[in-house]
Each structure stands twice: as C-alpha cells, then as structure tokens.
Design an enzyme around this catalytic site. Structure first.
Site, PDB file in Angstrom:
ATOM      1  N   ASN A  82      -3.846  -6.800   2.089  1.00 51.26           N
ATOM      2  CA  ASN A  82      -4.884  -5.797   1.879  1.00 51.26           C
ATOM      3  C   ASN A  82      -5.250  -5.635   0.411  1.00 51.26           C
ATOM      4  O   ASN A  82      -4.425  -5.898  -0.460  1.00 51.26           O
ATOM      5  CB  ASN A  82      -4.424  -4.448   2.448  1.00 51.26           C
ATOM      6  CG  ASN A  82      -4.691  -4.342   3.937  1.00 51.26           C
ATOM      7  OD1 ASN A  82      -5.752  -4.736   4.407  1.00 51.26           O
ATOM      8  ND2 ASN A  82      -3.732  -3.811   4.674  1.00 51.26           N
ATOM      9  N   GLN A 112       0.841  -1.195   0.000  1.00 51.95           N
ATOM     10  CA  GLN A 112       0.000   0.000   0.000  1.00 51.95           C
ATOM     11  C   GLN A 112       0.877   1.245   0.000  1.00 51.95           C
ATOM     12  O   GLN A 112       1.777   1.397   0.818  1.00 51.95           O
ATOM     13  CB  GLN A 112      -0.913   0.001   1.228  1.00 51.95           C
ATOM     14  CG  GLN A 112      -1.964   1.103   1.216  1.00 51.95           C
ATOM     15  CD  GLN A 112      -2.923   0.970   2.399  1.00 51.95           C
ATOM     16  OE1 GLN A 112      -2.810   0.052   3.204  1.00 51.95           O
ATOM     17  NE2 GLN A 112      -3.853   1.884   2.499  1.00 51.95           N
ATOM     18  N   ASP A 143     -10.591  -7.688   3.282  1.00 53.44           N
ATOM     19  CA  ASP A 143     -11.926  -8.258   3.098  1.00 53.44           C
ATOM     20  C   ASP A 143     -12.123  -8.739   1.666  1.00 53.44           C
ATOM     21  O   ASP A 143     -12.682  -9.816   1.433  1.00 53.44           O
ATOM     22  CB  ASP A 143     -12.992  -7.225   3.464  1.00 53.44           C
ATOM     23  CG  ASP A 143     -12.824  -6.721   4.876  1.00 53.44           C
ATOM     24  OD1 ASP A 143     -13.028  -7.515   5.813  1.00 53.44           O
ATOM     25  OD2 ASP A 143     -12.465  -5.546   5.053  1.00 53.44           O
ATOM     26  N   HIS A 151     -12.354  -3.609   6.983  1.00 59.65           N
ATOM     27  CA  HIS A 151     -11.084  -3.137   7.544  1.00 59.65           C
ATOM     28  C   HIS A 151     -10.637  -2.002   6.631  1.00 59.65           C
ATOM     29  O   HIS A 151      -9.906  -2.205   5.665  1.00 59.65           O
ATOM     30  CB  HIS A 151     -10.048  -4.263   7.557  1.00 59.65           C
ATOM     31  CG  HIS A 151      -8.655  -3.817   7.905  1.00 59.65           C
ATOM     32  ND1 HIS A 151      -8.358  -3.118   9.051  1.00 59.65           N
ATOM     33  CD2 HIS A 151      -7.476  -3.965   7.239  1.00 59.65           C
ATOM     34  CE1 HIS A 151      -7.060  -2.867   9.080  1.00 59.65           C
ATOM     35  NE2 HIS A 151      -6.505  -3.365   7.991  1.00 59.65           N
ATOM     36  N   VAL A 190      -4.097 -11.893   5.261  1.00 59.92           N
ATOM     37  CA  VAL A 190      -3.702 -10.634   5.891  1.00 59.92           C
ATOM     38  C   VAL A 190      -3.489  -9.551   4.837  1.00 59.92           C
ATOM     39  O   VAL A 190      -3.587  -8.360   5.124  1.00 59.92           O
ATOM     40  CB  VAL A 190      -2.425 -10.825   6.744  1.00 59.92           C
ATOM     41  CG1 VAL A 190      -2.071  -9.563   7.519  1.00 59.92           C
ATOM     42  CG2 VAL A 190      -2.581 -12.009   7.700  1.00 59.92           C
ATOM     43  N   ALA A 209      -8.357  -3.604  18.334  1.00 61.81           N
ATOM     44  CA  ALA A 209      -7.292  -3.411  19.326  1.00 61.81           C
ATOM     45  C   ALA A 209      -6.957  -1.930  19.483  1.00 61.81           C
ATOM     46  O   ALA A 209      -6.769  -1.442  20.607  1.00 61.81           O
ATOM     47  CB  ALA A 209      -6.049  -4.194  18.917  1.00 61.81           C
TER      48      ALA A 209
END
EC number: 1.1.1.27
Length: 306
Positions: free
Chosen positions: A117, A79, A120, A172, A115, A147
């Site tokens: 990105n 990203q 989802d 997310h 995990v 968290a």
C-alpha cells in the site's frame, strides 16, 4: 509454475500460506530483508507440506527469483493506526526505487503483482521503475474491497456471496466507488430484490467496506487473511489463464476519459496479465466519483519525489 514473494510480513505470509494450501504453485521463493525471521517463517510453512499437495518452498535472495512466472510485492512500510494508505507513499517509493530495478535484473519478463500500500500508487511506481508492459504490472486493487462489499450485501440478502455481482472501483482507499447501479443477483437489480431497503442502510454498508481496513488495523495491527486469499485468486487467474474478471489495479487506457493513473476497474485477467478492461455503463454520479478518485491519485503521483 514458479512464484516469488518479496516481503515475509503478515500479508506476504498470508499470501504464501493461501497459495500453498490451494496448490497454486510448483515452486515458491520468499525474500525478506530480515533473514532470520524469513527462515523461521519458511521452516514453519514447509513443515505443513505433508498435509497438502507438495510445493517446493525456500528462502532466497532476489537472484533466486529468476525464472518466476509471477513476483508478488508485499514489502514496504507498515500502515500505522489512523494513517491513510496515501500517507505511506513516499516511504514506500523510496523502498521501491531500490527494489524494483534490482528485481528486474533477475526477472525481466515476469508478471508483477503489487500488494504493498498504497497499492494504486505503488502499482504506478512499479510500472514506471520496471519498464514492463502495462498489462504485466497489476495491483491487487479493490479485489478485497469488492469481496467485502459482496459479503456484506449477501449477508443481508441471504445468498452465497459468489452468486452476487457487485463492484468497488477506483482507488483502493478512501475515494473508492461503490457501483450500486450494477449490483444484481441473476440479473435482478438490488432495488427489485429488496425494494424496502433504506438508502441510509446501503450507505452504512459502503462505510463498513471503506473503513474495514482501519477497523482491522486498530484491533489487530494489520489485515492479512482475506488479502492472502484475494492474491491467490489473482495468481490463479494469471497462471491458469482463466480470463477471470477481477477488479485489479492497472494503468488507465482512456476509459471514461480518466487521467493516466493506476486504479481498479473490472478487468479480464489471464496469462498475459491484464488482457482488457470492461467499461461498464455508469451513472453520472458514479462517473463523477470515479473521476474524483482518479484525480486524487494523480495529485499524489505528481507529488512523488522520484
């Protein structure tokens, strides 16, 4: 227990380090297309084994992942600063179109923990490409967002974050939803704990949660430590059959009349993967926000070039 990590970048290695120091696996295989870097990472990691409970660690090919109880996918395009997770979609879909079928040839019955990105979307893509049962394909989802939410609230209230119950659900990413109606400590709602809180202050906490990744990426290039710890918690829940409630991403099954997408809701996680979803009672506003989040994800899924 055997686990494999696909992708030895910052996130993959943070996951590996966290699992090793917490004695999560008996055997760990790491795979990356950059073999030279991978071997260097593995050398660095194994030299720390004398300081912890032993884990057998090695660099390997996809074939070496055979027999893994869990495979963790952290591979994918990175990203960029200012880039949303959803902007990453097509670049990572192309990577997964080659990766997932090749992986399934060696690990046809594994638990798949995604995990990469946008998590989802990539969880949905992994589910469709793998042919695995829905419960065996899990995304890290909003475990990290939850968290962050608990940490910031607990700091304000002066309690251990582990004693505070609060959830981020949905995507997310930018459309994630804070379930304010369920924030509590020992069953006491947040409004009773701190009735003088300014709503604007609460909004600021949520903005910090939602924008945390962007701020970290802007400053250091990537998030790694916290997601590594979060992934370890998910893996432990899976392999130790803890039946732990975590906000992982999984395929919707009619909850809240949502469309077919992968998104995060509180789910019971055990040896079989996602065992069931806990459908919390939500306020009308929270329901609307969750539906909006699901619709955004569905639109992205519909735009994928398969």
């Amino acid at each position: 227990m055997k686990g494999s990590i696909i992708g030895a970048g910052q996130v993959g290695m943070a996951c590996a380090y966290s699992m090793v120091i917490q004695n999560t696996l008996d055997e760990l295989v790491l795979h990356d297309i950059d073999r030279n870097k991978l071997e260097g990472e593995v050398m660095d990691l194994v030299h720390g084994i004398p300081f912890v409970e032993p884990t057998r660690i090695r660099a390997g090919e996809l074939a070496d992942c055979a027999g893994s109880d869990v495979v963790i996918l952290t591979a994918g395009a990175k990203q960029r600063p200012g880039e949303t997770r959803l902007d990453l979609v097509q670049r990572n879909v192309e990577i997964f179109k080659g990766l997932i079928p090749a992986l399934m040839a060696h690990c046809p019955d594994t638990l798949l923990l995604v995990v990469s990105n946008p998590v989802d979307i990539m969880t949905y893509v992994s589910l469709k490409l793998s042919g695995l049962p829905a419960g065996q394909v899990i995304g890290s989802g909003t475990v990290l967002d939850t968290a962050r939410f608990r940490y910031l609230l607990a700091e304000r209230l002066g309690v251990d974050p582990r004693s505070l119950h609060a959830y981020i659900i949905g995507e997310h990413g930018d459309s994630e939803v804070a379930v304010w109606s369920k924030v509590n400590i020992a069953g006491t709602p947040i409004g009773e704990l701190s009735p003088d809180w300014d709503p604007a202050y609460l909004g600021d906490i949520f903005e910090q949660v939602r924008n945390a990744a962007y701020e970290i990426i802007r400053r250091k290039g990537a998030t790694s430590y916290a997601i590594g710890l979060g992934v370890t918690q998910i893996v432990q829940a899976l392999l130790r059959d803890q039946h732990r409630v975590l906000t992982v991403s999984s395929l919707t099954q009619g909850e809240y009349d949502l469309p077919e997408v992968c998104l995060s809701l509180p789910r019971v996680v055990g040896r079989q993967g996602v065992e069931r979803t806990l459908a919390m009672s939500l306020t009308e506003s929270e329901r609307k926000q969750l539906h909006r989040s699901a619709q955004i994800l569905r639109q992205v899924i519909d735009s994928i070039r398969w």
